[in-house]
Design a protein around this motif. Structure first.
Motif, PDB file in Angstrom:
ATOM      1  N   ASP A  65       3.279  -5.854  -2.899  1.00 58.08           N
ATOM      2  CA  ASP A  65       4.170  -6.980  -3.146  1.00 58.08           C
ATOM      3  C   ASP A  65       4.407  -7.222  -4.640  1.00 58.08           C
ATOM      4  O   ASP A  65       5.325  -7.947  -5.014  1.00 58.08           O
ATOM      5  N   THR A  66       3.549  -6.626  -5.478  1.00 56.99           N
ATOM      6  CA  THR A  66       3.690  -6.849  -6.922  1.00 56.99           C
ATOM      7  C   THR A  66       4.469  -5.732  -7.622  1.00 56.99           C
ATOM      8  O   THR A  66       4.775  -5.844  -8.806  1.00 56.99           O
ATOM      9  N   LEU A  67       4.802  -4.659  -6.893  1.00 58.46           N
ATOM     10  CA  LEU A  67       5.375  -3.481  -7.536  1.00 58.46           C
ATOM     11  C   LEU A  67       6.896  -3.561  -7.675  1.00 58.46           C
ATOM     12  O   LEU A  67       7.580  -4.131  -6.828  1.00 58.46           O
ATOM     13  N   ASN A  68       7.396  -2.967  -8.744  1.00 60.55           N
ATOM     14  CA  ASN A  68       8.828  -2.845  -8.977  1.00 60.55           C
ATOM     15  C   ASN A  68       9.221  -1.389  -8.697  1.00 60.55           C
ATOM     16  O   ASN A  68       8.834  -0.490  -9.446  1.00 60.55           O
ATOM     17  N   PRO A  69       9.991  -1.126  -7.641  1.00 60.19           N
ATOM     18  CA  PRO A  69      10.340   0.253  -7.281  1.00 60.19           C
ATOM     19  C   PRO A  69      10.981   1.039  -8.423  1.00 60.19           C
ATOM     20  O   PRO A  69      10.832   2.265  -8.491  1.00 60.19           O
ATOM     21  N   SER A  70      11.676   0.374  -9.336  1.00 58.58           N
ATOM     22  CA  SER A  70      12.357   1.085 -10.423  1.00 58.58           C
ATOM     23  C   SER A  70      11.373   1.700 -11.422  1.00 58.58           C
ATOM     24  O   SER A  70      11.772   2.527 -12.255  1.00 58.58           O
ATOM     25  N   ASP A  71      10.113   1.316 -11.360  1.00 65.84           N
ATOM     26  CA  ASP A  71       9.113   1.892 -12.256  1.00 65.84           C
ATOM     27  C   ASP A  71       8.667   3.280 -11.807  1.00 65.84           C
ATOM     28  O   ASP A  71       7.999   3.998 -12.565  1.00 65.84           O
ATOM     29  N   PHE A  72       9.059   3.648 -10.583  1.00 59.48           N
ATOM     30  CA  PHE A  72       8.534   4.878  -9.993  1.00 59.48           C
ATOM     31  C   PHE A  72       9.645   5.900  -9.733  1.00 59.48           C
ATOM     32  O   PHE A  72      10.831   5.597  -9.859  1.00 59.48           O
TER      33      PHE A  72
END
Length: 204
Positions: free
Chosen positions: A142-149
């Motif tokens: 829930d804390t992750l930003n998909p654009s970082d990956f």
């Protein structure tokens, strides 16, 4: 579980808990005598049965205690606060180091319990593990930003692969019959984190 157990001084509680983890992590459920656990804890067998009605109750208590302690240490280490995933993993690893030092046989017990096939406890262990894993994964995802990956990466699968890799490392150590070395675990886990960064992070 007898509430008298919680009335014991914390140091004595920890001694009994660690004795249970130590004995159960070295043997199967059926081959772990309550008398051996009592002796390892420095108490009589009858007193152990005073705190826990039977071996099943003690075993499941230890399993639930492992989950409770893990979540407590992870939250206190701010492992689920929004931020960089790999910083969260490092904080989680540091929390596990504290757990290993306080409960040196807990990780081995958890892995052993997961593969325990005694019907009277295996179903409860499996159900509890799935619930704990989902709660832990949700708290992180829930804390992750998909654009970082890497574009299109399945973040849920990625995180579960990380958890399985960590558990696989502990299982390998257990199979070798050697104690879990906290410092070596930290070094190896940092290497894994560096590898995951290269594989999963989006290229700037």
């Amino acid at each position: 579980m007898n509430e008298k157990f919680y009335q014991l001084p914390e140091q004595k509680q920890q001694r009994i808990i660690n004795a249970g983890y130590r004995v159960f992590s070295k043997n199967s459920y059926k081959k772990s005598p309550m008398g051996e656990i009592a002796a390892a804890a420095g108490i009589s067998k009858s007193l152990l049965f005073y705190y826990f009605q039977n071996k099943k109750e003690l075993y499941l208590f230890l399993w639930d205690e492992a989950a409770k302690v893990t979540m407590q240490f992870m939250k206190e280490s701010h492992c689920y606060e929004p931020g960089d995933l790999f910083e969260m993993l490092e904080r989680g690893m540091r929390a596990k180091m504290h757990i290993i030092r306080k409960y040196p046989d807990m990780a081995a017990f958890v892995i052993k319990a997961y593969y325990e096939n005694t019907p009277e406890i295996s179903a409860k262990i499996q159900e509890s593990y799935r619930s704990f894993l989902n709660e832990k994964a949700r708290a992180v995802l829930d804390t992750l930003n998909p654009s970082d990956f890497v574009p299109g990466l399945d973040l849920d699968m990625m995180y579960r692969e990380m958890l399985l890799a960590s558990e696989g490392y502990v299982w390998k150590v257990i199979q070798q019959g050697t104690p879990l070395d906290a410092e070596k675990f930290e070094h190896d886990f940092l290497d894994l984190i560096a590898f995951w960064k290269k594989v999963y992070l989006a290229r700037g």
